[in-house]
Design a protein around this motif. Structure first.
Motif, PDB file in Angstrom:
ATOM      1  N   LEU A   1       2.876  -2.309  -8.488  1.00 33.50           N
ATOM      2  CA  LEU A   1       2.464  -1.178  -7.660  1.00 33.50           C
ATOM      3  C   LEU A   1       1.734  -1.663  -6.409  1.00 33.50           C
ATOM      4  CD1 LEU A   1       2.489   1.888  -7.513  1.00 33.50           C
ATOM      5  CD2 LEU A   1       0.323   1.904  -8.731  1.00 33.50           C
ATOM      6  N   ASN A   2       0.868  -2.655  -6.566  1.00 34.02           N
ATOM      7  CA  ASN A   2       0.167  -3.219  -5.406  1.00 34.02           C
ATOM      8  C   ASN A   2       1.150  -3.867  -4.438  1.00 34.02           C
ATOM      9  OD1 ASN A   2      -2.412  -2.438  -6.164  1.00 34.02           O
ATOM     10  ND2 ASN A   2      -2.805  -4.323  -7.282  1.00 34.02           N
ATOM     11  N   LYS A   3       2.125  -4.603  -4.981  1.00 31.08           N
ATOM     12  CA  LYS A   3       3.138  -5.251  -4.135  1.00 31.08           C
ATOM     13  C   LYS A   3       3.932  -4.199  -3.377  1.00 31.08           C
ATOM     14  CE  LYS A   3       6.959  -8.500  -4.268  1.00 31.08           C
ATOM     15  NZ  LYS A   3       8.276  -7.918  -4.306  1.00 31.08           N
ATOM     16  N   TRP A   4       4.343  -3.145  -4.084  1.00 33.75           N
ATOM     17  CA  TRP A   4       5.104  -2.078  -3.447  1.00 33.75           C
ATOM     18  C   TRP A   4       4.278  -1.407  -2.348  1.00 33.75           C
ATOM     19  CZ3 TRP A   4       4.355   3.358  -3.648  1.00 33.75           C
ATOM     20  CH2 TRP A   4       5.394   4.101  -3.116  1.00 33.75           C
ATOM     21  N   GLY A   5       3.003  -1.180  -2.617  1.00 32.55           N
ATOM     22  CA  GLY A   5       2.122  -0.560  -1.618  1.00 32.55           C
ATOM     23  C   GLY A   5       1.956  -1.453  -0.398  1.00 32.55           C
ATOM     24  N   ASN A   6       1.795  -2.758  -0.623  1.00 33.13           N
ATOM     25  CA  ASN A   6       1.660  -3.680   0.506  1.00 33.13           C
ATOM     26  C   ASN A   6       2.950  -3.762   1.308  1.00 33.13           C
ATOM     27  OD1 ASN A   6      -1.004  -4.302  -0.061  1.00 33.13           O
ATOM     28  ND2 ASN A   6      -0.481  -6.032  -1.361  1.00 33.13           N
ATOM     29  N   ASP A   7       4.100  -3.773   0.625  1.00 34.02           N
ATOM     30  CA  ASP A   7       5.386  -3.788   1.332  1.00 34.02           C
ATOM     31  C   ASP A   7       5.550  -2.523   2.170  1.00 34.02           C
ATOM     32  OD1 ASP A   7       5.992  -6.207   0.181  1.00 34.02           O
ATOM     33  OD2 ASP A   7       7.373  -5.380  -1.323  1.00 34.02           O
ATOM     34  N   LEU A   8       5.183  -1.401   1.599  1.00 33.68           N
ATOM     35  CA  LEU A   8       5.284  -0.133   2.321  1.00 33.68           C
ATOM     36  C   LEU A   8       4.366  -0.127   3.537  1.00 33.68           C
ATOM     37  CD1 LEU A   8       6.614   2.656   2.215  1.00 33.68           C
ATOM     38  CD2 LEU A   8       4.682   3.435   0.868  1.00 33.68           C
ATOM     39  N   LYS A   9       3.168  -0.657   3.369  1.00 29.23           N
ATOM     40  CA  LYS A   9       2.215  -0.739   4.476  1.00 29.23           C
ATOM     41  C   LYS A   9       2.750  -1.646   5.582  1.00 29.23           C
ATOM     42  CE  LYS A   9      -2.563  -2.086   5.424  1.00 29.23           C
ATOM     43  NZ  LYS A   9      -3.785  -2.641   4.847  1.00 29.23           N
ATOM     44  N   ASP A  10       3.323  -2.787   5.206  1.00 30.88           N
ATOM     45  CA  ASP A  10       3.893  -3.705   6.195  1.00 30.88           C
ATOM     46  C   ASP A  10       5.042  -3.051   6.962  1.00 30.88           C
ATOM     47  OD1 ASP A  10       2.085  -5.647   5.434  1.00 30.88           O
ATOM     48  OD2 ASP A  10       3.529  -6.724   4.154  1.00 30.88           O
ATOM     49  N   LYS A  11       5.909  -2.338   6.245  1.00 33.47           N
ATOM     50  CA  LYS A  11       7.029  -1.658   6.901  1.00 33.47           C
ATOM     51  C   LYS A  11       6.523  -0.579   7.850  1.00 33.47           C
ATOM     52  CE  LYS A  11      10.475  -2.492   3.347  1.00 33.47           C
ATOM     53  NZ  LYS A  11      11.340  -1.912   2.323  1.00 33.47           N
ATOM     54  N   ALA A  12       5.515   0.171   7.426  1.00 39.45           N
ATOM     55  CA  ALA A  12       4.959   1.223   8.278  1.00 39.45           C
ATOM     56  C   ALA A  12       4.333   0.618   9.529  1.00 39.45           C
ATOM     57  CB  ALA A  12       3.924   2.038   7.510  1.00 39.45           C
ATOM     58  N   ASN A  13       3.612  -0.485   9.386  1.00 41.76           N
ATOM     59  CA  ASN A  13       3.032  -1.144  10.550  1.00 41.76           C
ATOM     60  C   ASN A  13       4.100  -1.675  11.485  1.00 41.76           C
ATOM     61  OD1 ASN A  13       0.368  -0.668   9.814  1.00 41.76           O
ATOM     62  ND2 ASN A  13       0.189  -2.589   8.687  1.00 41.76           N
ATOM     63  N   SER A  14       5.177  -2.195  10.923  1.00 45.03           N
ATOM     64  CA  SER A  14       6.280  -2.702  11.735  1.00 45.03           C
ATOM     65  C   SER A  14       6.930  -1.582  12.537  1.00 45.03           C
ATOM     66  CB  SER A  14       7.311  -3.375  10.834  1.00 45.03           C
ATOM     67  OG  SER A  14       8.430  -3.774  11.567  1.00 45.03           O
TER      68      SER A  14
END
Length: 89
Positions: free
Chosen positions: A44-57
């Motif tokens: 869940l943490n990995k998924w949240g970090n990936d989502l955050k990275d994509k949103a920032n991108s």
């Protein structure tokens, strides 16, 4: 009794059953449950970090595109201003 109340009671009952089953299980079973919970938390943490990275991108790409459009608009405005001054002269 409404659906929400029934749903909450069912959820509470499942929680109580899970708690009872966990308390009465062996240490090996408890460790398996802990490992599953930790794995789920990590995923869940990995998924949240990936989502955050994509949103920032995406936000960065939108900002860059907006800056490009603003720069182009400013260049066009300066060109029109120059043409207007030449026409007046």
């Amino acid at each position: 009794m409404g659906n929400k109340t029934k749903g909450l009671l069912a959820l509470l009952g499942l929680g109580a059953l899970a708690y009872w089953k966990y308390k009465n299980s062996s240490e090996e079973d408890k460790q398996i449950v802990k490992d599953k919970i930790n794995t789920a938390k990590d995923n869940l943490n990995k998924w949240g970090n990936d989502l955050k990275d994509k949103a920032n991108s995406v936000a960065s790409q939108v900002k860059d595109k907006a800056n490009d459009v603003a720069s182009q608009a400013q260049d066009k405005a300066e060109d029109l201003k120059n043409k207007a001054q030449e026409a007046v002269s």
